[in-house]
Structure formats: C-alpha cells, structure tokens
Enzyme design. Sequence first.
Site, mmCIF file in Angstrom:
data_model
loop_
_atom_site.group_PDB
_atom_site.id
_atom_site.type_symbol
_atom_site.label_atom_id
_atom_site.label_comp_id
_atom_site.label_asym_id
_atom_site.label_seq_id
_atom_site.Cartn_x
_atom_site.Cartn_y
_atom_site.Cartn_z
ATOM 1 N N HIS A 1 -28.859 10.295 -20.903
ATOM 2 C CA HIS A 1 -28.363 9.681 -19.666
ATOM 3 C C HIS A 1 -27.116 8.871 -19.988
ATOM 4 C CE1 HIS A 1 -27.771 7.167 -16.256
ATOM 5 N NE2 HIS A 1 -28.326 6.094 -16.803
ATOM 6 N N GLU B 1 -34.721 2.608 -18.751
ATOM 7 C CA GLU B 1 -34.895 3.909 -18.094
ATOM 8 C C GLU B 1 -35.967 4.761 -18.771
ATOM 9 O OE1 GLU B 1 -33.723 4.411 -15.359
ATOM 10 O OE2 GLU B 1 -31.659 3.743 -15.126
ATOM 11 N N HIS C 1 -23.143 7.128 -18.363
ATOM 12 C CA HIS C 1 -22.364 6.632 -17.226
ATOM 13 C C HIS C 1 -20.922 7.109 -17.363
ATOM 14 C CE1 HIS C 1 -25.264 2.935 -16.671
ATOM 15 N NE2 HIS C 1 -25.871 4.097 -16.511
ATOM 16 N N HIS D 1 -24.328 6.097 -10.008
ATOM 17 C CA HIS D 1 -24.951 5.680 -11.259
ATOM 18 C C HIS D 1 -24.397 6.452 -12.458
ATOM 19 C CE1 HIS D 1 -29.023 4.382 -13.237
ATOM 20 N NE2 HIS D 1 -28.081 4.505 -14.139
#
Length: 205
Positions: A90, A72, A92, A152
């Site tokens: 980022h 990413e 999850h 996501h």
Amino acid sequence: MDELRRELCEHGRRAAALGLVIGTSGNLSARDGDLVAVTPSGVALDRLRPEDCPIVDLDGRVVEGDRKPSSETAMHLALYASTGAGAVVHTHSVFATVVASTMAELPPIHYNALLLGGAVRVAPYATYGTPELAENVRRALEGRQAALMASHGGVTIGATLEQAFEATRLLEWLCEVYVRALGVGAPAVLTEEQLVAVIERAFSG
C-alpha cells in the site's frame, strides 16, 4: 519469517527511492502460512530494520516484535483472507493518489492494465485503519491485482512481495500515463473487444 522481514526492508527502501511513499506513509506485508510480517507504525520505510517489523497472526495478534504493527494491518489481513495473496503493498504515490482523488475507476488506456485485471476500481473513502476501509478495498480488489483508495492511495497484491511491488509500480505508471494524457486530450480507452484480442494474442504464443 526472518527472510520476509528482510524483504520488507528492501522493498520499503525501493518504495521510498522511487517516490512511491513519503515519510511514514505506506505499508507492506508478506505472509507465510498463518503468520504475517508487516511494516511497523510510525517508522519511515527507508529506515526499517528487519527487527522493526512485527509478526502477527491472521487475527492480528502480535506474536513477535516490539513495535506496533501498521495501522492498516486489518486491511492487509482482510485481503489475505479474501484473496489468498502472499503479499500486500500500500502506497501514497502521487499519480495513483491523483486518480484516486478524482475518479471512480482508472480505465484501461493501455493493454498492460490487463496485468492488474483490467480497469482499476476506486474503493469508496473511509477513515484509514477502519474495518469499513478494509471492506471497501476488499470489494474493489475482487478479480483484480490492484485497487485505488479514494483520496488516499493505492494497494496491490501478489503471490510474493516482489510481484505485489511490481504491480504497484505498474499501477503508478498507468495512473501517470492517464493523467499526462489528459493534458493532451481525451484519453482513448481500450474496448472489451480490443482487450480480448490482446489476451488471445498472448495465449496464441
């Protein structure tokens, strides 16, 4: 950059301990001038060593380190270019992913949503690591500190890694409050007038 690498390891361990990531999912980065330290691809965040974290330039070229940067990285670099942020996180995390998989935005049901800029937009789905996803997230983050990524997870930005990480914790809390509230009834969403009143109260001392 050595200090930023150490911070990536510290916050990677915190993310894993708090259940914000599982396995090798999620990625973090921090910027110093024209260089970015980023977590590597394929390494669990709770097992990172500073030397595992590659250094890339703003075009994504590796300038130091032996490991491959996160898949990413292009998204991180796009956010640096468009926001001037100093760090990107980022994850999850469970509740953020639940909301991101079911809604077009997370409405402001608590005034702390203002700390992220208000309602949190959900970026349209695109395959991870693609320019399309990077662009979708860039748009969703306009005027915000956080965005959700459809089916996501979530992404946050900050001036420092600590600020971006705390934004991630707040995003997950807001998502959890919303999801749990749905189990009781229809969550009440704060109006624009109510949010403005909070802002005015905060600046009135």
